[in-house]
Enzyme design. Structure first.
Site, short mmCIF file in Angstrom:
data_model
loop_
_atom_site.label_atom_id
_atom_site.label_comp_id
_atom_site.label_asym_id
_atom_site.label_seq_id
_atom_site.Cartn_x
_atom_site.Cartn_y
_atom_site.Cartn_z
N ALA A 1 69.96 47.17 42.86
CA ALA A 1 70.23 48.42 43.57
C ALA A 1 71.68 48.41 44.05
O ALA A 1 72.39 47.41 43.96
CB ALA A 1 69.28 48.59 44.74
N GLY B 1 66.46 45.31 41.77
CA GLY B 1 65.89 46.56 41.29
C GLY B 1 65.86 46.66 39.78
O GLY B 1 65.02 47.35 39.21
#
Length: 511
Positions: free
Chosen positions: A65, A111
């Site tokens: 992320a 992520g």
């Protein structure tokens, strides 16, 4: 500019993720929104039978992320909402009614791995830079987009907790043994194999995955009583290692426990709740600051921003095949896969140096950090001779002879007579100032010296580590036509501190 491009290959939509203006792919909020819109379009497109997700970045699938978005969070509610939105994006991939294949090369972290876990099939390359992991606890966080739920269900509670609680990354070969990926292939055929797999899944359906770990593994990973033992053991280890000062590992353990014992819906709720609480906590904020500071240091190439352009190094020559020279050779081949040629006074010494360099590869092979094909390919990059045969093609020559000023001057003169004008010369010395070695050199105005910083343990880092830690293909910054071999650059005719240093000189006229 779009982060995703789509190419149709006989009904297989090959989606390439290439975040504009960034060296690596990150799952930013904007990228997530774009991905959801793309999935909606592909869902309603009858000719599309399956999807392949692949990266357009070199040596990077998805790094995770966007951490900068975390630093902008001002409340727990905002942090929980960010985690929840990430979970929703990943869930849309998991529930996509057409097969989605993740084609993974390079870093697949945070992520990025959570997104890959939601894909229906995962193929990774056997490259050394392909690593899969959930490192969030190192930032004082937990995986917040479903990683605490899908990873234990895929590879079992024990293996998942081993990765999540320590923030560990695994190479592709280990990921295959764990069941984290379905195939491991060479980088050159990744796209081809992924498209073939997507076509097969579209025609035949998803494969049934076998159970890993035998009866004992089944009991510990797949039964409530067995998992209870795992949870208690993990909690004791966390308390022992952290002393209760780092809340993230315990929060991650609880998110895994809730998900496995109460169902994935409850687990996801606990996951985004804990993520929100940790993201605005003091521990995470401090660890994120350390992360940014460390990243900035890694990017420091020793020259002012905007004054240097990278220059690729594809062929390396090393004069001196003793312990240091052989170590540099092994490091170069292992880390940056550059053609490396050792030179010494006689073939017996060259042979010993090649044996020492190859031993570095053999050690990785024994530890299963390299596959046999990788070992064979890297070993083929090493060669040697008792003369300068082959050095005319070298982009960089490193002198690693013993600490004698006359000998080093003689080697410098010999190398100047053999290499191309644009080649870089670097001398590995611990006691002799570079300006003394370069006395009598043809082009003294183009000499550079660099000093690797000390390691965390107080010992000097390998003299070649700073130079050979560049990305592949090996590159060094070049300023004003004068190459500087990474690190802190100093001209040889200017004073510098004594101590370990790697000094570089670029022969030839400025281009």
């Amino acid at each position: 500019m779009s982060a995703f491009t789509t190419q149709d290959e006989n009904g297989i939509a090959v989606v390439t993720f290439d975040l504009p203006g960034e060296p690596v792919n990150k799952l930013t909020s904007a990228a997530r929104v774009e991905l959801e819109m793309l999935l909606s379009r592909l869902r309603d497109d009858p000719p599309t039978r399956a999807v392949v997700l692949i990266s357009g970045k070199p040596d990077n699938f998805i790094a995770g992320a966007d951490i900068e978005e975390f630093t902008a969070l001002t409340s727990q509610d905002a942090a929980e909402r960010l985690s929840f939105e990430g979970q929703e994006t990943v869930s849309r991939v998991e529930t996509f009614h057409k097969p989605v294949v993740a084609a993974i090369h390079g870093a697949c972290l945070g992520g990025g791995l959570e997104l890959a876990l939601a894909c229906h099939y995962r193929i990774a390359t056997d490259h050394l830079k392909t690593q899969l992991g959930l490192p969030e606890v190192q930032l004082g966080l937990i995986p917040g987009a479903g990683g605490c739920q899908r990873l234990p269900r895929l590879i079992g509670a024990r293996a998942a907790l081993d990765m999540i609680l320590a923030g560990k990354s695994e190479r592709a070969s280990k990921a295959l043994r764990l069941g984290l990926v379905d195939e491991v292939v060479p980088q050159s055929i990744l796209r081809q194999v992924a498209v073939t797999a997507a076509d097969r899944l579209a025609r035949e359906g998803l494969p049934k995955r076998g159970r890993i770990g035998g009866l004992g593994g089944f009991v510990l990973d797949r039964t409530p009583a067995g998992r209870g033992l795992v949870y208690r053991g993990a909690r004791r280890q966390i308390q022992k290692k952290t002393g209760g000062h780092y809340p993230a590992p315990l929060a991650a353990l609880e998110a895994v426990r809730v998900g496995l014992e109460q169902g994935i819906t409850a687990g996801l709720a606990e996951e985004h709740r804990a993520f929100g609480e940790l993201a605005v906590g003091d521990v995470s904020r401090k660890l994120v600051q350390i992360f940014f500071a460390t990243t900035a240091l890694k990017k420091d190439d020793g020259v002012p921003s905007g004054t240097a352009a990278p220059r690729q190094i594809r062929r390396l020559g090393i004069v001196g095949s003793g312990f240091m020279g052989a170590g540099i050779a092994g490091t170069a081949v292992l880390n940056v896969e550059v053609d490396t040629r050792l030179k010494d006074a006689d073939l017996a010494r060259v042979g010993k140096g090649l044996k020492t360099a190859t031993a570095l590869l053999e050690e990785r092979l024994e530890r299963r950090r390299l596959t046999r094909p990788q070992y064979d390919r890297l070993s083929a990059l090493l060669s040697g001779s008792a003369d300068y045969n082959g050095f005319k093609r070298a982009d960089l020559v490193i002198e690693a002879v013993f600490e004698d000023l006359d000998t080093k001057r003689r080697v410098l003169a010999e190398v100047e007579a053999q290499v191309r004008p644009e080649a870089i010369f670097a001398t590995n010395t611990s006691t002799i100032p570079i300006r003394h070695i370069a006395t009598g050199a043809r082009r003294p105005e183009r000499r550079r010296t660099i000093r690797p910083p000390d390691g965390k343990d107080g010992h000097r880092r390998s003299r070649s580590s700073r130079l050979l830690g560049q990305s592949d293909p090996f590159s060094v910054p070049e300023r004003g036509g004068i190459p500087a071999a990474g690190g802190r650059a100093h001209r040889a005719d200017r004073p510098h501190h004594d101590g370990v240093r790697l000094s570089g000189w670029a022969g030839g006229a400025a281009r």
